[in-house]
Design an enzyme around this catalytic site. Structure first.
Site, PDB file in Angstrom:
ATOM      1  N   GLY A 108      14.066  13.351 -15.097  1.00 44.69           N
ATOM      2  CA  GLY A 108      14.148  14.079 -16.331  1.00 44.69           C
ATOM      3  C   GLY A 108      13.529  15.298 -16.401  1.00 44.69           C
ATOM      4  O   GLY A 108      14.148  16.142 -16.961  1.00 44.69           O
ATOM      5  N   GLU A 111      15.960  17.499 -14.479  1.00 43.94           N
ATOM      6  CA  GLU A 111      17.004  17.583 -15.207  1.00 43.94           C
ATOM      7  C   GLU A 111      17.079  18.406 -16.392  1.00 43.94           C
ATOM      8  O   GLU A 111      17.850  19.138 -16.740  1.00 43.94           O
ATOM      9  CB  GLU A 111      17.704  16.353 -15.686  1.00 43.94           C
ATOM     10  CG  GLU A 111      17.909  15.362 -14.587  1.00 43.94           C
ATOM     11  CD  GLU A 111      18.272  13.971 -14.874  1.00 43.94           C
ATOM     12  OE1 GLU A 111      17.374  13.419 -15.580  1.00 43.94           O
ATOM     13  OE2 GLU A 111      19.259  13.329 -14.763  1.00 43.94           O
ATOM     14  N   GLU A 131      14.892   8.575  -8.894  1.00 45.46           N
ATOM     15  CA  GLU A 131      15.451   7.603  -9.831  1.00 45.46           C
ATOM     16  C   GLU A 131      15.565   6.356  -9.243  1.00 45.46           C
ATOM     17  O   GLU A 131      15.374   5.308  -9.433  1.00 45.46           O
ATOM     18  CB  GLU A 131      16.328   7.952 -10.822  1.00 45.46           C
ATOM     19  CG  GLU A 131      15.893   8.643 -11.911  1.00 45.46           C
ATOM     20  CD  GLU A 131      16.201  10.206 -11.734  1.00 45.46           C
ATOM     21  OE1 GLU A 131      16.333  10.715 -10.560  1.00 45.46           O
ATOM     22  OE2 GLU A 131      16.121  11.079 -12.634  1.00 45.46           O
TER      23      GLU A 131
HETATM   24  C1  HXC Z   1       5.468   7.312 -17.672  1.00 39.15           C
HETATM   25  C2  HXC Z   1       4.086   8.510 -16.356  1.00 39.15           C
HETATM   26  C3  HXC Z   1       5.103   9.177 -15.661  1.00 39.15           C
HETATM   27  C4  HXC Z   1       6.568   8.898 -16.035  1.00 39.15           C
HETATM   28  C5  HXC Z   1       3.306   9.879 -14.876  1.00 39.15           C
HETATM   29  N1  HXC Z   1       2.972   8.985 -15.725  1.00 39.15           N
HETATM   30  N2  HXC Z   1       4.854   9.961 -14.602  1.00 39.15           N
HETATM   31  N3  HXC Z   1       4.334   7.529 -17.306  1.00 39.15           N
HETATM   32  N4  HXC Z   1       6.593   7.968 -17.272  1.00 39.15           N
HETATM   33  N5  HXC Z   1       7.578   9.367 -15.634  1.00 39.15           N
HETATM   34  C6  HXC Z   1       1.771   8.738 -16.140  1.00 39.15           C
HETATM   35  C7  HXC Z   1       1.015   7.851 -14.995  1.00 39.15           C
HETATM   36  O1  HXC Z   1       1.367   6.574 -15.282  1.00 39.15           O
HETATM   37  C8  HXC Z   1      -0.555   7.997 -15.059  1.00 39.15           C
HETATM   38  O2  HXC Z   1      -0.810   7.418 -16.388  1.00 39.15           O
HETATM   39  C9  HXC Z   1      -0.457   9.618 -15.389  1.00 39.15           C
HETATM   40  O3  HXC Z   1       0.833   9.916 -16.061  1.00 39.15           O
HETATM   41  C10 HXC Z   1      -0.895  10.357 -14.238  1.00 39.15           C
HETATM   42  O4  HXC Z   1       0.144  10.102 -13.336  1.00 39.15           O
HETATM   43  P1  HXC Z   1      -0.488   9.598 -11.692  1.00 39.15           P
HETATM   44  O5  HXC Z   1       0.618   8.937 -11.383  1.00 39.15           O
HETATM   45  O6  HXC Z   1      -1.654   8.911 -11.685  1.00 39.15           O
HETATM   46  O7  HXC Z   1      -0.397  10.865 -11.031  1.00 39.15           O
HETATM   47  P2  HXC Z   1      -0.557  11.231  -9.637  1.00 39.15           P
HETATM   48  O8  HXC Z   1      -1.015  10.215  -8.586  1.00 39.15           O
HETATM   49  O9  HXC Z   1      -0.757  12.711  -9.314  1.00 39.15           O
HETATM   50  O10 HXC Z   1       1.158  11.069  -9.223  1.00 39.15           O
HETATM   51  C11 HXC Z   1       1.971  12.078  -9.897  1.00 39.15           C
HETATM   52  C12 HXC Z   1       3.499  11.673  -9.558  1.00 39.15           C
HETATM   53  C13 HXC Z   1       3.604  10.223 -10.160  1.00 39.15           C
HETATM   54  C14 HXC Z   1       4.044  11.851  -8.525  1.00 39.15           C
HETATM   55  C15 HXC Z   1       4.444  12.548 -10.697  1.00 39.15           C
HETATM   56  O11 HXC Z   1       2.937  10.103 -11.617  1.00 39.15           O
HETATM   57  C16 HXC Z   1       4.990   9.630 -10.213  1.00 39.15           C
HETATM   58  O12 HXC Z   1       5.801   9.518  -9.144  1.00 39.15           O
HETATM   59  N6  HXC Z   1       5.683   9.621 -11.503  1.00 39.15           N
HETATM   60  C17 HXC Z   1       7.048   9.295 -11.720  1.00 39.15           C
HETATM   61  C18 HXC Z   1       7.853  10.024 -11.260  1.00 39.15           C
HETATM   62  C19 HXC Z   1       9.381   9.554 -11.500  1.00 39.15           C
HETATM   63  O13 HXC Z   1       9.767   8.583 -10.937  1.00 39.15           O
HETATM   64  N7  HXC Z   1      10.308  10.154 -12.470  1.00 39.15           N
HETATM   65  C20 HXC Z   1      11.237   9.808 -12.898  1.00 39.15           C
HETATM   66  C21 HXC Z   1      11.414   9.029 -14.021  1.00 39.15           C
HETATM   67  S1  HXC Z   1      13.105   8.208 -14.495  1.00 39.15           S
HETATM   68  P3  HXC Z   1      -2.233   6.119 -16.124  1.00 39.15           P
HETATM   69  O14 HXC Z   1      -2.108   5.790 -17.690  1.00 39.15           O
HETATM   70  O15 HXC Z   1      -1.747   5.219 -15.289  1.00 39.15           O
HETATM   71  O16 HXC Z   1      -3.230   7.182 -15.981  1.00 39.15           O
HETATM   72  C22 HXC Z   1      14.113   9.623 -15.046  1.00 39.15           C
HETATM   73  C23 HXC Z   1      15.177   9.176 -15.606  1.00 39.15           C
HETATM   74  C24 HXC Z   1      16.038  10.075 -16.521  1.00 39.15           C
HETATM   75  O17 HXC Z   1      13.407  10.395 -15.391  1.00 39.15           O
HETATM   76  C25 HXC Z   1      17.399   9.672 -17.014  1.00 39.15           C
HETATM   77  C26 HXC Z   1      17.340   8.877 -18.089  1.00 39.15           C
HETATM   78  C27 HXC Z   1      18.614   8.797 -18.895  1.00 39.15           C
END
Ligand code: HXC
Length: 257
Positions: A108, A111, A131
Site C-alpha cells: 500500500g 500504491e 502482497e
Molecule cells: C503492520 C508493520 C508493517 C505493516 C512493518 N510493521 N510493516 N506493521 N503492517 N505493513 C511493523 C513491524 O511489525 C515492527 O513492529 C515495526 O513495524 C518495524 O518493522 P520491522 O519488520 O522490525 O523492521 P525491518 O526488520 O527493518 O523490516 C522492514 C520491512 C518489514 C522489510 C519493511 O517490516 C516488512 O516486510 N513489512 C511488511 C511489508 C509488507 O508486506 N507490506 C505489504 C502489506 S499488504 P514491532 O511491533 O514488531 O516492532 C498491503 C496490501 C494493500 O499493503 C492492499 C490493501 C487493500
C-alpha cells in the site's frame, strides 16, 4: 488539527502531509487512511494551497497496509467496509500531489506513491508489491497503476515474486520521476511543489485532470478531454495574464482564477 497518525502543515502555498506512525514504519491503518484523505481533501478545498507534498520518514514512506489490523478480517469485511476506500478520495484530489519517498514504499505504500502526480525518490527508497508473500494481491491499484507505469512484464515480475526494487531501478522503469540524494529529498520536493503552486491553480487542475485521463480512459477520450479543457482555459484571467506577460517580456502574475 488533531490528527494522530499524520502531521498536516502549510508552508506558503504548499500543504505538507507527513505520515507519522514510526512504530509501524507508517503502515496504513484505517485511522491513517482516513486522516490522510481528510487532510488532503481539506487542502484541496483551500484556494491558498496550490500543491501537496506527501512524505514519510527517512526509514519508511510506508511499509504497506497495516497487516496486524487486516489479518483477522473476513472477505465480507474487506468488501463491505473497505478501509482503503478513503484512499480513492485521496487519489481524486484536483490539486497536484508530490510524493517524497525515502526508505520502504511497499504494498500500500508503493500504491500510495502511485496515487500521486510526481514521485521524487531518495536514493534510499525501495519499492515493491510484496502482497504475494502474505497470501494476497495488491488491492489499492498495484496491479493497474504499476502496470501502466512500468509495463506489463516488469509489473508482473514484481507482483508475482514480491521482489523489492531499489530507487535507481524504479527510476529506469518509469515508476519514479527523479531520484535525489536522501539529504536533499524534502528540499527538492518543496521546490517542485512550490514551482507547481506558483502557476495558475485552475490551470494546474486542468493539467492534472487531462493527465489522469491518460491513465483511466482511452486515448480518443483523453484527447477529446484535453481539447475541451485546453479551449476552456481561454476563459481564465490567468491565460490572458500568462500570454500578455510573454508579449511584454515580464514574469506573469497569476491570480489563480
Ligand atoms: C503492520 C508493520 C508493517 C505493516 C512493518 N510493521 N510493516 N506493521 N503492517 N505493513 C511493523 C513491524 O511489525 C515492527 O513492529 C515495526 O513495524 C518495524 O518493522 P520491522 O519488520 O522490525 O523492521 P525491518 O526488520 O527493518 O523490516 C522492514 C520491512 C518489514 C522489510 C519493511 O517490516 C516488512 O516486510 N513489512 C511488511 C511489508 C509488507 O508486506 N507490506 C505489504 C502489506 S499488504 P514491532 O511491533 O514488531 O516492532 C498491503 C496490501 C494493500 O499493503 C492492499 C490493501 C487493500
Amino acid at each position: 488539527s488533531d490528527y494522530t497518525t499524520i502531521v498536516s502543515e502549510t508552508r506558503g502555498r504548499v500543504g505538507w502531509l507527513t505520515l507519522n506512525r514510526p512504530e509501524a514504519l507508517n503502515a496504513l491503518n484505517s485511522t491513517l487512511v482516513a486522516e490522510l484523505a481528510d487532510a488532503a481533501m481539506a487542502f484541496d478545498r483551500d484556494e491558498a494551497i496550490g500543491a501537496i507534498v506527501v512524505t514519510g520518514s527517512e526509514r519508511a514512506f510506508a511499509a504497506g497496509a497495516d497487516i496486524k489490523e487486516m489479518a483477522g478480517k473476513s472477505a465480507r469485511d474487506m468488501a463491505m467496509e473497505n478501509p482503503f476506500a478513503a484512499l480513492e478520495d485521496f487519489a481524486r484530489v484536483r490539486t497536484p500531489v508530490v510524493a517524497a519517498v525515502a526508505g520502504f514504499a511497499l504494498g500500500g505504500g508503493c500504491e500510495l506513491a502511485m496515487m500521486c502526480d510526481v514521485v521524487l525518490a531518495a536514493d534510499t527508497a525501495v519499492f515493491g508489491q510484496p502482497e504475494i508473500d502474505l497470501g494476497v494481491i495488491p488491492g489499492i491499484g498495484g496491479t493497474q497503476r504499476l502496470t501502466r507505469a512500468v509495463g506489463y512484464y516488469k509489473a508482473a515480475e514484481l507482483v508475482l515474486t514480491g521482489r523489492r526494487m531499489p530507487a535507481e531501478e524504479a527510476e529506469r522503469a518509469g515508476l519514479v520521476s527523479r531520484v535525489v540524494p536522501a539529504a536533499q529529498l524534502l528540499d527538492e520536493a518543496g521546490a517542485v511543489a512550490e514551482r507547481i503552486a506558483s502557476r495558475s491553480l485552475p490551470v494546474a487542475y486542468a493539467a492534472k485532470q487531462a493527465l489522469r485521463a491518460s491513465q483511466e480512459t482511452s486515448a480518443a477520450e483523453g484527447l477529446r478531454l484535453e481539447r475541451t479543457l485546453f479551449a476552456s482555459l481561454f476563459a481564465l484571467e490567468d491565460q490572458k495574464e500568462g500570454m500578455a506577460a510573454f508579449a511584454e517580456k515580464r514574469a506573469p502574475e497569476f491570480r489563480h482564477r
